[in-house]
Design an enzyme around this catalytic site. Structure first.
Site, PDB file in Angstrom:
ATOM      1  N   TYR B 101       0.788  -1.230  -0.082  1.00 60.62           N
ATOM      2  CA  TYR B 101       0.117  -0.025   0.067  1.00 60.62           C
ATOM      3  C   TYR B 101       0.789   1.096   0.023  1.00 60.62           C
ATOM      4  CZ  TYR B 101      -3.030   3.583   1.403  1.00 60.62           C
ATOM      5  OH  TYR B 101      -3.848   4.999   1.599  1.00 60.62           O
ATOM      6  N   GLU B 189      -3.799   7.567  -3.631  1.00 65.13           N
ATOM      7  CA  GLU B 189      -3.455   5.927  -3.309  1.00 65.13           C
ATOM      8  C   GLU B 189      -3.258   4.752  -4.376  1.00 65.13           C
ATOM      9  OE1 GLU B 189      -5.888   4.703  -0.019  1.00 65.13           O
ATOM     10  OE2 GLU B 189      -7.399   4.028  -1.152  1.00 65.13           O
TER      11      GLU B 189
END
Lengths: 288, 382
Positions: B101, B189
């Site tokens: 991530y 993201e």
């Protein structure tokens, strides 16, 4: 007494020739605030309610040496106005403007930290030390001078609670609107520190809302430092569903962070009395 | 404003961040044609702005162009959380070794951007953040300098990489930061950014939320938002065009007030007395009578609303303007539903006089008014 502003504060109004700037410059003058100059690029040499208007903050400063500024400049240009104020020696800046891009607000705060400038807002009703000085847009008749300090993320909710206090004979030392955006200058902890040092403040009201974790951090601070003055709180947004922005750009519950429950729990554990309804605050202050 | 996955991925690709090769399609035939240009196997992904599409069946896989067509057909006939799927993104399925991530968001306390990274990326990143905060690496970014290349490399090291892979990952992080800043992202993201079987990195999914307040700098997206192709409902879009903030809730008491905090407190007070608010609606500061009328029209158009509760504390908003707005709405759209009004503050007497003369009773305390609204909402069937 009170915090940040008092009867000696000398302020300029940036964006004084706009509708809001002109309107509130008059109300602030009437309240007794020393508004020494206004700025509006291209309008230098004119006057608004007898206040001299300059093209630049630099020139206003050469002639009037102000220490505070209140900004009504439209959002796309507001960050530039804030930089102009701090680069020209203004030490307290109140940014009334709403809808300023977060990126702009973040760069303003970064420079303010370097210069040690106090920034209030953006998207704030401003700050008032009742019966001395008002740098803001709040209706002044609902405030009265006294010993309770207020710190709030919301405008009208502050009015609601201040009006309730005044009606019950409880006056205020200073009422400070932090602003409803995700990125603001002063936070709860900064203001708690200032109120701790202010002899005229005997109790503090903290008005928070959903979103972010500044209330939780304030609770940690109160517990850790054994904060010496009583604090009463109200948190708006108990009934708010996650993922929905409740008007203020900052008022949004993302995942499990920022719920009203989390804030209320943190504050209660820190010994802060949390009111269920806005009108309960005056009652708690009077009867505990 | 949320961007679709395909928009975000195209931006990433244009900024030199590797993403799976893919194309957008709005019909099954288009999907098949798109697949012909790509290498199988394929991933077919619903382009919707609501979260949780994977769990709702909005992502399918296919081994042939024929299968891809069928998968696209299935998804294009689907509704995800009530939203019809209008397009799909077909891409080459990647061979995943590890899901990571990396994202950038804002942090209130430090008043800056913060980069968040984890070696445990994927669908359950929020759970990881909650249960294993030690697996999350946070780095504060000074906006005056940006994300330093060395910071990006340190992040790569902290999530387990070294040598060439560390350098490569660091460069991707830097590019994502630059892209995020260029598009005023309040969130950008890659979840996940994957390490492929051959040791390279690729953004398998990307999410960008543009700060609504910056849309004046991003006209192409503002246009899409105003055309109604966004996460906003029809009523939310109408409200936005009139400068109002509206959020639909699931109760039956319609609420109109001024100031976000006051309206939130109004909803809470309704709930405190056992009622259920139907919506959040903030008319903002200094609302003119037309704005009040527009607000009432939006709330009254909701069939769930049984009672209308107007709570105004006039600061820069004038009570007489509010009163005129209520009468204007009454004349134009008709207010057949019971109405409870609390009106205090600037020009209060004049506002009250206008409404009282029109036969509308005005209350002074928010608590009293909330109780009355709850009581009224429970009468006459619920």
């Amino acid at each position: 007494m009170g915090i940040i502003i008092d009867k000696n504060t000398r302020a300029i109004v940036q964006g004084i020739t706009g509708t809001q700037g002109t309107f509130h410059a008059k109300l602030m003058l009437e309240y007794g605030t020393k508004i020494v100059a206004g700025t509006s690029p291209g309008k230098g040499g004119t006057h608004v309610h007898g206040i001299p208007v300059y093209d630049t903050v630099e020139e206003a400063q050469e002639k009037h040496s102000a220490n505070a500024s209140i900004i009504f400049v439209p959002a796309p240009f507001a960050a530039d106005a804030a930089f102009e104020a701090m680069e020209n020696g203004i030490t307290t800046i109140v940014i009334i403007t709403e809808h300023i891009p977060i990126k702009d607000a973040i760069s303003v705060m970064a420079r303010a930290k370097q210069l040690n400038t106090t920034v209030i807002g953006p998207n704030t009703p401003g700050i008032i030390t009742p019966e001395q000085c008002k740098l803001g847009i709040m209706p002044s008749h609902i405030f009265k001078s006294g010993n309770v300090g207020m710190i709030s993320r919301s405008g009208t909710l502050t009015y609601e609670i201040a009006a309730g206090l005044t009606k019950n004979g409880i006056g205020q030392s200073t009422c400070l609107g932090l602003g409803g955006d995700p990125i603001t200058g002063l936070n709860f902890i900064d203001a708690l520190k200032m109120f701790e040092k202010d002899a005229s403040t005997q109790a503090i009201i903290l008005i928070g809302e959903i979103g972010g974790n500044l209330e939780e951090l304030a609770a940690q601070y109160i517990a850790k430092e054994k904060y010496p003055k009583p604090v009463v709180a109200f948190i708006a947004g108990r009934s708010a569903p996650p993922g929905k922005r409740m008007g203020h750009a900052g008022a949004i519950v993302m995942g499990k962070v920022g719920t009203a429950e989390s804030k209320i729990q943190a504050l209660t554990e820190a010994g802060v009395k949390v009111a269920d309804k806005p009108s309960d605050i005056a009652r708690i202050l009077m009867h505990g | 404003m949320k961007l679709f996955e395909y928009e975000a991925k195209n931006l990433l690709t244009n900024h030199g961040i590797p993403t799976p090769k893919g194309e957008l399609a709005t019909t099954p035939t288009q999907a098949q044609k798109a697949a012909e240009k790509l290498k199988p196997p394929y991933a077919i992904k619903a382009q919707v702005l609501v979260a949780g599409r994977g769990k709702a069946g909005g992502i399918l896989f296919a081994n042939s162009t024929e299968e891809a067509k069928k998968a696209a057909e299935k998804i294009l006939n689907m509704q995800i959380k009530g939203i019809p799927v209008k397009s799909v993104w077909i891409e080459e399925k990647i061979n995943i070794k590890k899901e990571l991530y990396f994202g950038i968001t804002t942090d209130r306390f430090s008043q800056s951007y913060v980069a968040v990274a984890s070696a445990s990326g994927g669908m359950d990143i929020e759970e990881v953040a909650e249960k294993h905060p030690e697996k999350i690496v946070k780095t504060t970014i000074n906006p005056l300098y940006g994300l330093h290349p060395f910071q990006a490399r340190q992040i790569a090291r902290k999530i387990g990489y070294s040598s060439n892979q560390l350098s490569e990952l660091g460069r991707i992080f830097e590019k994502l930061y630059t892209l995020g800043m260029q598009y005023d992202s309040e969130l950008i993201e890659m979840n996940p950014i994957v390490e492929t079987a051959d040791g390279n990195f690729m953004a398998a999914d990307a999410r960008i939320i543009i700060d609504d307040n910056s849309l004046f700098r991003h006209q192409e997206y503002k246009k899409r938002l105003l055309e109604g192709n966004s996460e906003l409902s029809q009523q939310e879009l109408e409200a936005m065009k009139s400068g109002l903030a509206y959020v639909k809730l699931n109760g039956n008491i319609g609420v109109v007030g001024n100031g976000a905090g006051l309206v939130m407190a109004t909803l809470d007070t309704i709930q405190y007395y056992g009622g259920k608010p139907a919506n959040f609606l903030d008319v903002g500061g200094g609302a003119a009578s037309e704005t009040i009328a527009a607000a009432l029209k939006i709330v009254l158009s909701d069939p769930d609303v049984k009672t209308l509760f107007i709570n105004i504390l006039g600061g820069i908003t004038r009570c007489d303007e509010v009163a005129h707005g209520i009468l204007e709405a009454k004349a134009k759209v008709g207010i057949a539903k019971p109405i409870v009004i609390r009106l205090v503050g600037t020009n209060e007497q004049e506002g009250k006089r206008i409404l009282t003369e029109a036969g509308i009773h005005v209350l002074e305390s928010m608590e009293e008014a909330a109780q009355k609204a709850v009581q009224t909402s429970k009468q006459g069937g619920n």
